[in-house]
Design an enzyme around this catalytic site. Structure first.
Site, PDB file in Angstrom:
ATOM      1  N   GLY A  13       2.944 -18.447   5.333  1.00 14.98           N
ATOM      2  CA  GLY A  13       1.648 -17.765   5.433  1.00 14.98           C
ATOM      3  C   GLY A  13       0.559 -18.630   4.810  1.00 14.98           C
ATOM      4  N   ARG A  43      -4.830 -22.487  12.696  1.00 13.17           N
ATOM      5  CA  ARG A  43      -5.081 -22.387  11.251  1.00 13.17           C
ATOM      6  C   ARG A  43      -4.563 -23.629  10.522  1.00 13.17           C
ATOM      7  NH1 ARG A  43      -4.568 -16.465   8.210  1.00 13.17           N
ATOM      8  NH2 ARG A  43      -6.694 -16.590   7.454  1.00 13.17           N
ATOM      9  N   PRO A  97      -0.351  -5.484   7.240  1.00 12.89           N
ATOM     10  CA  PRO A  97      -1.427  -4.531   7.576  1.00 12.89           C
ATOM     11  C   PRO A  97      -0.921  -3.103   7.708  1.00 12.89           C
ATOM     12  CG  PRO A  97      -0.706  -5.703   9.533  1.00 12.89           C
ATOM     13  CD  PRO A  97       0.065  -6.283   8.395  1.00 12.89           C
ATOM     14  N   GLU A 171       0.174 -10.928  -6.078  1.00 11.50           N
ATOM     15  CA  GLU A 171      -1.015 -11.746  -6.336  1.00 11.50           C
ATOM     16  C   GLU A 171      -2.208 -10.842  -6.623  1.00 11.50           C
ATOM     17  OE1 GLU A 171      -1.331 -15.022  -6.913  1.00 11.50           O
ATOM     18  OE2 GLU A 171      -3.209 -14.121  -7.547  1.00 11.50           O
ATOM     19  N   ALA A 174      -8.964 -12.130  -6.451  1.00  9.59           N
ATOM     20  CA  ALA A 174      -9.986 -11.484  -5.630  1.00  9.59           C
ATOM     21  C   ALA A 174     -10.667 -12.584  -4.824  1.00  9.59           C
ATOM     22  CB  ALA A 174     -11.004 -10.752  -6.504  1.00  9.59           C
ATOM     23  N   ASN A 230      -4.644  -1.997  -7.429  1.00  9.07           N
ATOM     24  CA  ASN A 230      -5.680  -1.894  -6.395  1.00  9.07           C
ATOM     25  C   ASN A 230      -6.223  -0.474  -6.290  1.00  9.07           C
ATOM     26  OD1 ASN A 230      -5.857  -4.541  -5.762  1.00  9.07           O
ATOM     27  ND2 ASN A 230      -4.816  -4.417  -3.796  1.00  9.07           N
ATOM     28  N   CYS A 282      -7.657  -5.424   1.417  1.00 10.52           N
ATOM     29  CA  CYS A 282      -6.627  -4.871   0.524  1.00 10.52           C
ATOM     30  C   CYS A 282      -6.801  -3.404   0.135  1.00 10.52           C
ATOM     31  CB  CYS A 282      -6.553  -5.707  -0.742  1.00 10.52           C
ATOM     32  SG  CYS A 282      -5.971  -7.375  -0.434  1.00 10.52           S
ATOM     33  N   PHE A 344     -17.517  -9.124   3.485  1.00  9.92           N
ATOM     34  CA  PHE A 344     -17.318  -7.874   2.729  1.00  9.92           C
ATOM     35  C   PHE A 344     -17.765  -7.981   1.275  1.00  9.92           C
ATOM     36  CE2 PHE A 344     -13.587  -8.140  -0.121  1.00  9.92           C
ATOM     37  CZ  PHE A 344     -13.040  -9.358   0.257  1.00  9.92           C
TER      38      PHE A 344
HETATM   39  P1  NAD Z   1      -3.751 -13.517   6.120  1.00 10.43           P
HETATM   40  O1  NAD Z   1      -3.727 -12.700   7.350  1.00 10.43           O
HETATM   41  O2  NAD Z   1      -4.996 -14.281   5.763  1.00 10.43           O
HETATM   42  O3  NAD Z   1      -2.570 -14.621   6.196  1.00 10.43           O
HETATM   43  C1  NAD Z   1      -1.262 -14.337   6.567  1.00 10.43           C
HETATM   44  C2  NAD Z   1      -0.739 -15.504   7.400  1.00 10.43           C
HETATM   45  O4  NAD Z   1       0.668 -15.325   7.614  1.00 10.43           O
HETATM   46  C3  NAD Z   1      -1.362 -15.608   8.789  1.00 10.43           C
HETATM   47  O5  NAD Z   1      -1.996 -16.877   8.934  1.00 10.43           O
HETATM   48  C4  NAD Z   1      -0.175 -15.452   9.755  1.00 10.43           C
HETATM   49  O6  NAD Z   1      -0.273 -16.268  10.917  1.00 10.43           O
HETATM   50  C5  NAD Z   1       0.992 -15.895   8.878  1.00 10.43           C
HETATM   51  N1  NAD Z   1       2.302 -15.408   9.326  1.00 10.43           N
HETATM   52  C6  NAD Z   1       2.666 -14.141   9.618  1.00 10.43           C
HETATM   53  N2  NAD Z   1       3.980 -14.094   9.930  1.00 10.43           N
HETATM   54  C7  NAD Z   1       4.457 -15.348   9.834  1.00 10.43           C
HETATM   55  C8  NAD Z   1       5.747 -15.930  10.025  1.00 10.43           C
HETATM   56  N3  NAD Z   1       6.811 -15.206  10.352  1.00 10.43           N
HETATM   57  N4  NAD Z   1       5.876 -17.264   9.843  1.00 10.43           N
HETATM   58  C9  NAD Z   1       4.806 -18.027   9.506  1.00 10.43           C
HETATM   59  N5  NAD Z   1       3.569 -17.524   9.294  1.00 10.43           N
HETATM   60  C10 NAD Z   1       3.391 -16.198   9.454  1.00 10.43           C
HETATM   61  O7  NAD Z   1      -3.333 -12.569   4.933  1.00 10.43           O
HETATM   62  P2  NAD Z   1      -3.726 -12.681   3.382  1.00 10.43           P
HETATM   63  O8  NAD Z   1      -5.079 -12.122   3.150  1.00 10.43           O
HETATM   64  O9  NAD Z   1      -3.402 -14.062   2.905  1.00 10.43           O
HETATM   65  O10 NAD Z   1      -2.689 -11.647   2.753  1.00 10.43           O
HETATM   66  C11 NAD Z   1      -1.305 -11.931   2.673  1.00 10.43           C
HETATM   67  C12 NAD Z   1      -0.638 -10.873   1.806  1.00 10.43           C
HETATM   68  O11 NAD Z   1      -1.167 -10.941   0.473  1.00 10.43           O
HETATM   69  C13 NAD Z   1      -0.869  -9.431   2.262  1.00 10.43           C
HETATM   70  O12 NAD Z   1       0.284  -8.697   1.976  1.00 10.43           O
HETATM   71  C14 NAD Z   1      -2.017  -8.958   1.378  1.00 10.43           C
HETATM   72  O13 NAD Z   1      -2.001  -7.571   1.178  1.00 10.43           O
HETATM   73  C15 NAD Z   1      -1.705  -9.673   0.072  1.00 10.43           C
HETATM   74  N6  NAD Z   1      -2.873  -9.931  -0.780  1.00 10.43           N
HETATM   75  C16 NAD Z   1      -4.065 -10.338  -0.244  1.00 10.43           C
HETATM   76  C17 NAD Z   1      -5.137 -10.616  -1.084  1.00 10.43           C
HETATM   77  C18 NAD Z   1      -6.459 -11.059  -0.513  1.00 10.43           C
HETATM   78  O14 NAD Z   1      -7.414 -11.128  -1.279  1.00 10.43           O
HETATM   79  N7  NAD Z   1      -6.571 -11.369   0.769  1.00 10.43           N
HETATM   80  C19 NAD Z   1      -4.987 -10.527  -2.466  1.00 10.43           C
HETATM   81  C20 NAD Z   1      -3.757 -10.134  -2.979  1.00 10.43           C
HETATM   82  C21 NAD Z   1      -2.707  -9.859  -2.137  1.00 10.43           C
HETATM   83  C1  UDX Z   2      -9.155  -6.939  -4.456  1.00  9.29           C
HETATM   84  C2  UDX Z   2      -8.684  -6.904  -5.926  1.00  9.29           C
HETATM   85  O1  UDX Z   2      -9.835  -7.017  -6.782  1.00  9.29           O
HETATM   86  C3  UDX Z   2      -7.715  -8.045  -6.190  1.00  9.29           C
HETATM   87  O2  UDX Z   2      -7.218  -7.965  -7.517  1.00  9.29           O
HETATM   88  C4  UDX Z   2      -6.563  -7.938  -5.208  1.00  9.29           C
HETATM   89  O3  UDX Z   2      -5.653  -9.011  -5.397  1.00  9.29           O
HETATM   90  C5  UDX Z   2      -7.073  -7.941  -3.776  1.00  9.29           C
HETATM   91  O4  UDX Z   2      -8.025  -6.873  -3.598  1.00  9.29           O
HETATM   92  P1  UDX Z   2     -10.916  -8.350  -3.077  1.00  9.29           P
HETATM   93  O5  UDX Z   2     -10.805  -7.245  -2.094  1.00  9.29           O
HETATM   94  O6  UDX Z   2     -10.759  -9.736  -2.620  1.00  9.29           O
HETATM   95  O7  UDX Z   2      -9.867  -8.137  -4.261  1.00  9.29           O
HETATM   96  O8  UDX Z   2     -12.358  -8.279  -3.803  1.00  9.29           O
HETATM   97  P2  UDX Z   2     -12.988  -7.271  -4.885  1.00  9.29           P
HETATM   98  O9  UDX Z   2     -13.819  -8.069  -5.798  1.00  9.29           O
HETATM   99  O10 UDX Z   2     -11.985  -6.407  -5.497  1.00  9.29           O
HETATM  100  O11 UDX Z   2     -13.972  -6.404  -3.992  1.00  9.29           O
HETATM  101  C6  UDX Z   2     -13.487  -5.455  -3.061  1.00  9.29           C
HETATM  102  C7  UDX Z   2     -14.648  -4.676  -2.501  1.00  9.29           C
HETATM  103  O12 UDX Z   2     -15.208  -3.830  -3.503  1.00  9.29           O
HETATM  104  C8  UDX Z   2     -15.804  -5.540  -1.986  1.00  9.29           C
HETATM  105  O13 UDX Z   2     -16.328  -4.972  -0.812  1.00  9.29           O
HETATM  106  C9  UDX Z   2     -16.816  -5.471  -3.108  1.00  9.29           C
HETATM  107  O14 UDX Z   2     -18.135  -5.679  -2.675  1.00  9.29           O
HETATM  108  C10 UDX Z   2     -16.599  -4.048  -3.599  1.00  9.29           C
HETATM  109  N1  UDX Z   2     -17.017  -3.864  -4.998  1.00  9.29           N
HETATM  110  C11 UDX Z   2     -16.393  -4.552  -5.990  1.00  9.29           C
HETATM  111  C12 UDX Z   2     -18.030  -2.955  -5.304  1.00  9.29           C
HETATM  112  O15 UDX Z   2     -18.606  -2.317  -4.404  1.00  9.29           O
HETATM  113  N2  UDX Z   2     -18.381  -2.785  -6.616  1.00  9.29           N
HETATM  114  C13 UDX Z   2     -17.777  -3.451  -7.631  1.00  9.29           C
HETATM  115  O16 UDX Z   2     -18.149  -3.220  -8.793  1.00  9.29           O
HETATM  116  C14 UDX Z   2     -16.756  -4.362  -7.311  1.00  9.29           C
END
Ligand code: NAD
Ligand code: UDX
Length: 468
Positions: A13, A43, A97, A171, A174, A230, A282, A344
């Site tokens: 990923g 990507r 998702p 993880e 943010a 979260n 998230c 966002f």
């Molecule tokens: P993302 O959609 O940006 O990335 C996921 C990637 O995985 C995609 O590029 C997809 O093509 C790839 N993928 C899926 N299945 C695959 C496979 N079988 N082999 C190889 N590649 C594969 O998602 P993300 O935002 O990085 O989130 C990943 C996970 O981390 C989710 O569970 C999410 O909830 C969690 N998370 C996200 C955040 C955030 O801020 N985005 C923070 C903490 C945790």
């Molecule tokens: C969140 C968690 O913060 C992070 O720990 C987790 O790993 C992933 O989800 P993220 O969604 O990337 O991170 O950003 P975050 O800063 O939490 O903001 C989420 C949303 O809340 C945004 O739309 C932001 O604008 C909003 N927000 C945040 C507010 O409206 N008010 C605040 O005080 C803080």
């Protein structure tokens, strides 16, 4: 205790978590070879792009790290099988998702991608492999992963010498501050049963994280802590947003209320900014998953308690939208509305669940003409997010590169993302370019009301209303 020495890591990923997280691991562990794999060829191509402005994820500080470690000890490839084969530790960092169909649709997490990569690991890994859950998953997913590994590895011809352990290592980064969060985390959480594997993962983090910040728990506490963190964070936003509405009708100012309550150390100052409602990939997904789990485990009261956090969030964006329409005499047909910000939150190019998507779609349906600006979101991304409504009304909206050109002749401006450059707008100049009467709606509370006192537009701000 014989702790395995980790020489090579594979991360499945290359998304918002996998990319930045592994870049920071590679940067801090020069002796470990880190390979990030993804099925998405485009990507991977972008991650390997010579032009570092083209890497697929914008995060402050990320391209500098990529330029230091890429093709030294950090590699991006689509060769999933060989990367798994050559690794001592595999991170699963794929998307989880909300399910769109079947049992739990609209709430439960779809773990198909986690399951698919678990099967890939089972059939390709050699020797002892530590599997690390990085994705956010429902509590007890590790059980499913273990079962898949045990069953499938038996069918694998190389499996005689094959063994697996599973760790949970959620993880907490943010977006917008990912690099900072990864380099200096509040804590690292490792859940697991096998002490040696836990220590092997801990040793990686010890390269840059202080030992007292690394906590270990059982698998299920670790998985559940991520959803809970979260949920608590999102709850704060829904709480402050609910009070912002009360401020607007009573003459209180949400910033003053925020300061007054935040000085209570039990409440704390952070994460209390009123806004258009939380977006991002998230919060909504993880709370819905939590509510589904509560239902599943026979706790409907707990489920409906957390569901309210999402309901208030939906209500906040809707009430702001309705207010905009009301202020514009209940009619926006052929009115030009400048949209400032489509991501966002600031400092990311991510648009998943951005409040801007709902606002823009509804305004287009009402017949408005939109001029959309965002410093990091591309036209292609906006086209994707606006979907059919955007396409049906393609001649009614434009993507602006130049902020100054966004306001010309506008009936209204809506600030939806708190980008730094929107804090420094010359409102006197802007007001001279807008129609009369016109409105500025500040859903992020970034405009100083004192600085627009003499401007020739009406002003509304979240948590303050028209009470300036
Ligand atoms: P993302 O959609 O940006 O990335 C996921 C990637 O995985 C995609 O590029 C997809 O093509 C790839 N993928 C899926 N299945 C695959 C496979 N079988 N082999 C190889 N590649 C594969 O998602 P993300 O935002 O990085 O989130 C990943 C996970 O981390 C989710 O569970 C999410 O909830 C969690 N998370 C996200 C955040 C955030 O801020 N985005 C923070 C903490 C945790
Ligand atoms: C969140 C968690 O913060 C992070 O720990 C987790 O790993 C992933 O989800 P993220 O969604 O990337 O991170 O950003 P975050 O800063 O939490 O903001 C989420 C949303 O809340 C945004 O739309 C932001 O604008 C909003 N927000 C945040 C507010 O409206 N008010 C605040 O005080 C803080």
């Amino acid at each position: 205790m014989l702790v395995k020495n980790i020489n090579s890591i594979c991360c499945i990923g290359a998304g918002y978590v996998g990319g930045p997280t592994m870049a920071v691991v590679a940067d801090n562990c020069p002796d470990i070879k880190v390979t990030i794999v993804d099925l998405n060829e485009e990507r991977i191509k972008l991650w390997n792009s010579n032009d570092l402005t083209k890497i697929p994820i914008f995060e402050p500080g990320l391209k500098e790290i990529i330029s230091r470690v890429r093709n030294k000890n950090l590699f991006f490839t689509t060769d999933v099988e060989n990367s798994i084969k050559n690794s001592d530790m595999v991170f699963i960092s794929v998307n989880t998702p909300t399910k769109t169909k079947g049992i739990g649709a609209g709430k439960a997490s779809d773990i198909s991608w986690v399951e698919a990569c678990t099967r890939q690991v089972a059939s390709n890994a050699i020797g002892e492999t530590i599997i690390v859950e990085k994705s956010t998953i429902p509590v007890r997913t590790a059980e499913a992963i273990k079962t898949i590994l045990e069953n499938n590895s038996k069918k694998n011809s190389k499996s005689d010498a094959c063994s697996f352990t599973v760790l949970s290592n959620p993880e907490f980064l943010a977006e917008g501050t990912a690099v900072k969060d990864l380099q200096n985390p509040d804590r690292i959480l490792i859940g697991g049963e096998d002490e040696e594997s836990i220590q092997a993962l801990k040793n990686i983090y010890l390269n840059w994280v202080a030992e007292e910040k690394i906590i270990t728990t059982n698998l299920w506490s670790s998985e559940l802590s991520k959803l809970t963190a979260n949920a608590f964070l999102a709850q704060r936003i829904s709480s402050i947003n609910s009070i912002s509405a009360l401020c607007e009708v009573t003459g209180a100012d949400i910033d003053e209320v925020k300061k007054a309550i935040g000085l209570d150390t039990r409440i704390g100052k952070k994460f209390l900014n009123a806004g258009p409602g939380f977006g991002g990939s998230c919060f909504k997904k993880d709370i819905l998953n939590l509510t589904y789990l509560c239902q599943h485990f026979g706790l409907p009261e707990v489920s409906s308690y957390w569901e309210q956090v999402v309901s208030i969030n939906n209500w906040q964006i809707y009430r702001i939208y309705k207010m905009v329409i009301n202020k514009l005499f209940g009619n926006v047909t052929n009115k030009k509305i400048a949209i400032l910000g489509f991501s966002f939150k600031a400092n990311t190019n991510d648009t998943r669940e951005s409040p801007a998507i709902f606002i823009c779609k509804e305004l287009l349906v009402e017949g408005a003409l939109l001029s959309i600006h965002d410093p990091k979101v591309s036209l292609a991304q906006i086209i994707t997010e606006l979907g059919d409504i955007g396409e049906e009304n393609r001649s009614n909206w434009s993507h602006q590169i130049d902020l100054d050109e966004t306001y010309d002749d506008a009936d209204a401006i809506i600030i939806l993302t708190e980008w730094e450059q929107y804090r420094n707008i010359n409102w006197d100049l802007v007001s001279s370019k807008m129609k009369s009467p016109s409105w500025v709606f500040d859903t992020r509370k970034i405009v100083n009301p004192k600085k627009i006192k003499n401007c020739d537009f009406n002003f509304w701000q979240v948590g303050l209303g028209n009470n300036i």
